[in-house]
Design an enzyme around this catalytic site. Structure first.
Site, short mmCIF file in Angstrom:
data_model
loop_
_atom_site.label_atom_id
_atom_site.label_comp_id
_atom_site.label_asym_id
_atom_site.label_seq_id
_atom_site.Cartn_x
_atom_site.Cartn_y
_atom_site.Cartn_z
N PRO A 11 118.84 -28.05 182.78
CA PRO A 11 117.40 -28.20 182.99
C PRO A 11 116.85 -27.48 184.22
O PRO A 11 115.66 -27.22 184.31
CB PRO A 11 117.21 -29.71 183.16
N PHE A 12 117.74 -27.16 185.18
CA PHE A 12 117.27 -26.53 186.42
C PHE A 12 117.96 -25.18 186.64
O PHE A 12 118.30 -24.81 187.76
CB PHE A 12 117.50 -27.47 187.61
N SER A 13 118.14 -24.46 185.55
CA SER A 13 118.74 -23.14 185.63
C SER A 13 117.84 -22.22 186.45
O SER A 13 116.62 -22.22 186.28
CB SER A 13 118.91 -22.58 184.21
N GLU A 53 120.85 -31.28 188.13
CA GLU A 53 120.40 -32.44 188.91
C GLU A 53 119.07 -32.19 189.62
O GLU A 53 118.92 -31.22 190.38
CB GLU A 53 121.46 -32.83 189.95
N LYS A 97 125.74 -39.29 189.71
CA LYS A 97 127.07 -39.75 190.15
C LYS A 97 127.77 -40.28 188.92
O LYS A 97 127.35 -41.26 188.32
CB LYS A 97 126.96 -40.85 191.21
#
Length: 428
Positions: A209-211, A227, A243
């Site tokens: 999602p955070f490429s 994350e 985690k």
């Protein structure tokens, strides 16, 4: 600044052409959510290029100066990153290891052009959006060799890792800390690399999602982070620490078994809850009293390479707290330190044998609306083309009952996509 919206017949091709086109600029930020949509982020693909103005940390009062930079450029997108070692400004800490990547502690820029690309449309802002569209559509997508020539080395060998692990567990049993994140660096020196092809391969192997592909000068960040560190939407702050990690199964049945084992693991659950408590405490520094909530605990999120245990914590921002201060009050991400946070960071500096730098810092953007969204810099290649240094870290949480063999293997699992990319590049 002129804005132009256009319809796309093939958004995927347009996006790849736009990324190729972006490479001509000195500053580039390309963010791709890879189709992972949630209630907290609303960007499919974002591209910012060119440098109308920039901010570089000089090692003092970075968050105050960053807020001044943001205030001086209202209505602008401002992408950039914050390195882990900014902890030294926030607390009485230091970093003893050399900065081989030669990255600064923070860099942000106001772009000359921005593109927001959706499934069917694109919005382009700049001095001449029509010319930008013409240039992008005329761009040829190059299929170039991946071009990694060099040897990947470990900064921390297996026996050193096990020794550091044992020492940190000793500190846990003494009561100095109750959880700590131990990370190790993999690196290569004096290498050559095609960073755009490396990023494309990484995003193919591990879409997250955070490429992000980030370039400034000859320095590159190629990230497959899953994350979210912290986002601001209006008065709401939101953090989603990870985690708990499990591999993907070879079959659907095995995959379900691994997911269930992760969801019910006392060790993974306790690690996650410890960090939730830490993040809740961090958020109280910026929060209206009584607004900190852990809304979604211990949710399983599945990615191409791994299953992860993710929790969501929110709060409402107190009046008078600036956006940069809300980040400072929670930085660095608790999932990458341990708890208590300051004690854990002191021990990290003592027992890790590499400087984290950009790794486990934050990467993202401030939006024209005064909001922001930042990921934790993990599962990420850092490359300096000027000195030929390539680096990535992996890590995991140590608790009293953690098994060093399992944690060491988890480090390798988290680096799986990065190892795979570099292996394919060496043979491609």
């Amino acid at each position: 600044m002129v804005s132009l919206a256009c319809h796309l017949n093939d958004s995927e091709t347009f996006t790849q052409k736009a990324l190729q086109w972006a490479m001509q600029f000195n500053s580039v930020c390309y963010l791709d959510s890879n189709g992972y949509r949630d209630n907290y982020g609303n960007i499919d693909v974002f591209i910012a290029v060119g440098t109308a103005a920039s901010f570089l940390s000089d090692g003092s009062n970075t968050f105050t100066k960053l807020q001044q930079f943001i205030d001086n450029h209202p209505d602008a997108w401002i992408p950039g990153f914050l390195g882990y070692d900014l902890k030294n400004e926030i607390e009485n800490l230091h970093s003893q290891h050399p900065n081989y990547t030669e990255f600064p502690d923070a860099y942000f820029f106001v772009p000359e052009y921005t593109l927001l690309i959706g499934q069917y449309n694109a919005e382009i802002k700049g001095s001449d959006p029509k010319a930008i569209i013409t240039q992008i559509e005329a761009t040829e997508i190059k299929d170039e060799p991946l071009g990694f020539k060099g040897q990947l080395k470990k900064r921390m060998n297996r026996s050193t890792y096990f020794s550091a692990f044992a020492e940190l567990q000793r500190h846990i049993r003494k009561g100095d800390i109750y959880e700590v994140n131990l990370c190790q660096e993999f690196f290569a020196e004096q290498i050559s690399l095609n960073p755009l092809e490396a990023y494309r391969k990484l995003n193919e192997v591990s879409p997250t999602p955070f490429s992000c592909f980030f370039k400034f000068g000859q320095k590159y960040i190629l990230s497959a982070s899953p994350e979210r560190f912290l986002s601001k939407n209006g008065r709401t702050l939101l953090s989603q620490p990870i985690k708990g990690t499990a591999p993907r199964g070879k079959t659907a049945g095995e995959d379900d078994q691994l997911k269930n084992a992760l969801a019910t693991s006392p060790k993974e659950i306790s690690e996650n809850i410890m960090i939730v408590d830490l993040v809740r405490n961090d958020l109280t520094r910026s929060a209206e009293p009584g607004t900190v909530k852990a809304s979604d605990l211990l949710q399983i999120h599945s990615f191409r390479q791994v299953h992860q245990l993710i929790s969501t914590i929110t709060c409402q921002i107190r009046e008078g707290i600036s956006p940069a201060d809300t980040i400072r009050n929670t930085f660095p991400a608790g999932s990458m330190t341990g708890a208590p946070k300051i004690s854990a960071m002191k021990l990290i500096d003592r027992y890790e044998n590499s400087r984290r730098g950009v790794y486990s810092g934050a990467l993202g953007y401030f939006s024209p609306q005064g909001n922001y969204d930042f990921s934790v810099v993990i599962r990420t290649l850092i490359y300096n083309a000027d000195n030929g240094y390539l680096s990535f870290h992996t890590g995991g949480a140590i608790t009293d009952n953690a098994d060093p063999e399992k944690e060491y293997n988890e480090c390798l699992l988290k680096g799986k996509a990065l190892f795979e990319v570099l292996k394919s590049m060496a043979t491609g």
